[in-house]
Scaffold this motif. Sequence first.
Motif, PDB file in Angstrom:
ATOM      1  N   ALA A 190       5.226   1.527  -9.535  1.00 50.71           N
ATOM      2  CA  ALA A 190       5.845   1.001  -8.162  1.00 50.71           C
ATOM      3  C   ALA A 190       6.596   0.179  -8.184  1.00 50.71           C
ATOM      4  N   ARG A 191       6.639  -1.043  -9.257  1.00 49.55           N
ATOM      5  CA  ARG A 191       7.663  -1.972  -9.399  1.00 49.55           C
ATOM      6  C   ARG A 191       9.083  -1.299  -9.827  1.00 49.55           C
ATOM      7  N   ARG A 192       9.060  -0.341 -10.726  1.00 52.71           N
ATOM      8  CA  ARG A 192      10.081   0.459 -11.322  1.00 52.71           C
ATOM      9  C   ARG A 192      10.635   1.084 -10.118  1.00 52.71           C
ATOM     10  N   ARG A 193       9.932   1.986  -9.394  1.00 55.35           N
ATOM     11  CA  ARG A 193      10.605   2.550  -8.187  1.00 55.35           C
ATOM     12  C   ARG A 193      11.119   1.763  -7.277  1.00 55.35           C
ATOM     13  N   CYS A 194      10.718   0.597  -7.087  1.00 49.68           N
ATOM     14  CA  CYS A 194      11.052  -0.481  -5.897  1.00 49.68           C
ATOM     15  C   CYS A 194      12.698  -0.691  -6.408  1.00 49.68           C
ATOM     16  N   ASP A 195      12.899  -0.886  -7.711  1.00 57.04           N
ATOM     17  CA  ASP A 195      14.387  -0.953  -8.019  1.00 57.04           C
ATOM     18  C   ASP A 195      15.278   0.398  -7.439  1.00 57.04           C
TER      19      ASP A 195
ATOM     20  N   ASN B   3       0.860  -1.223  -0.101  1.00 57.98           N
ATOM     21  CA  ASN B   3      -0.134  -0.044  -0.016  1.00 57.98           C
ATOM     22  C   ASN B   3       0.774   1.070  -0.019  1.00 57.98           C
ATOM     23  N   ALA B   4       2.014   1.237   0.834  1.00 59.05           N
ATOM     24  CA  ALA B   4       2.769   2.245   0.735  1.00 59.05           C
ATOM     25  C   ALA B   4       3.548   2.632  -0.428  1.00 59.05           C
ATOM     26  N   LEU B   5       3.959   1.517  -1.134  1.00 58.75           N
ATOM     27  CA  LEU B   5       4.494   1.762  -2.170  1.00 58.75           C
ATOM     28  C   LEU B   5       3.619   2.073  -3.519  1.00 58.75           C
ATOM     29  N   PHE B   6       2.365   1.663  -3.569  1.00 60.71           N
ATOM     30  CA  PHE B   6       1.066   2.012  -4.457  1.00 60.71           C
ATOM     31  C   PHE B   6       0.956   3.429  -4.333  1.00 60.71           C
ATOM     32  N   ARG B   7       0.774   3.906  -2.871  1.00 63.30           N
ATOM     33  CA  ARG B   7       0.339   5.272  -2.799  1.00 63.30           C
ATOM     34  C   ARG B   7       1.301   6.468  -3.235  1.00 63.30           C
ATOM     35  N   SER B   8       2.455   5.852  -2.807  1.00 65.59           N
ATOM     36  CA  SER B   8       3.645   7.029  -3.175  1.00 65.59           C
ATOM     37  C   SER B   8       3.627   7.187  -4.906  1.00 65.59           C
ATOM     38  N   ALA B   9       3.818   5.733  -5.409  1.00 70.81           N
ATOM     39  CA  ALA B   9       3.830   5.812  -6.959  1.00 70.81           C
ATOM     40  C   ALA B   9       2.478   6.450  -7.440  1.00 70.81           C
ATOM     41  N   TRP B  10       1.241   6.583  -6.989  1.00 70.04           N
ATOM     42  CA  TRP B  10       0.284   7.269  -7.370  1.00 70.04           C
ATOM     43  C   TRP B  10       0.421   8.803  -7.454  1.00 70.04           C
ATOM     44  N   VAL B  11       0.918   9.204  -6.238  1.00 71.04           N
ATOM     45  CA  VAL B  11       1.276  10.575  -5.917  1.00 71.04           C
ATOM     46  C   VAL B  11       2.168  11.241  -7.049  1.00 71.04           C
ATOM     47  N   ALA B  12       3.337  10.137  -7.132  1.00 69.11           N
ATOM     48  CA  ALA B  12       4.361  10.786  -7.940  1.00 69.11           C
ATOM     49  C   ALA B  12       4.008  10.670  -9.335  1.00 69.11           C
TER      50      ALA B  12
END
Length: 205
Positions: free
Chosen positions: A180-185, A142-151
Amino acid sequence: AGKAKVMRFARSKSTRDPSRLIDEIFEALSQQSVSVSGTAAVELVIPTLALNIKTLKAQRVEVAEQVEKLLANYPLLEVLMSIPGVGIKTAATILLCVGDGSSFPTAAHLASYAGIAPVTRRSGSSIKGESPSRGGNKQLKNALFRSAWVASTCDPESKTYYARKRAQGKKHNAAIICLARRRCDMIYAMLRNGTFYRPKVALST
């Protein structure tokens, strides 16, 4: 709650004057003639439940503040907060879930743990395609999803990547998961090296 408290609550939630509506509600209540079985018991239970909910909410806020204070001096908190779309609560959630990321051999392992890595469907030796993972650490996901959404709404690089995925036919949530997957890297590399976010600079032609 009483009329005065209901009025204050309604005014805090509405841009219009709720006085007339509240007056009509309490007028209707005053004319109620039907007695419902168990009303007295409910009138005792509801205030107790409301008090418990208020207490739990206050405790939740207090715990969140304590966690933020504990992490305030943690160097990696600022590292994560340098990423577009990552605020203090998102950064704290990521750190609480994965620490410095050293327990994950690769970024792919971290993505799998977060539940944002696509799952390949197989039938025997045949590959049937990929589908979103329904597992993983829900808080981290959820944290990664929300931050990707905002970005995707404020960061030029993320907006471009999101638009490209939508152009490929992906729906909103699927495009955000890809981002989010891309930002995870990137997050994995930043945690490992302790480096701050640096946006890509377009080369002049």
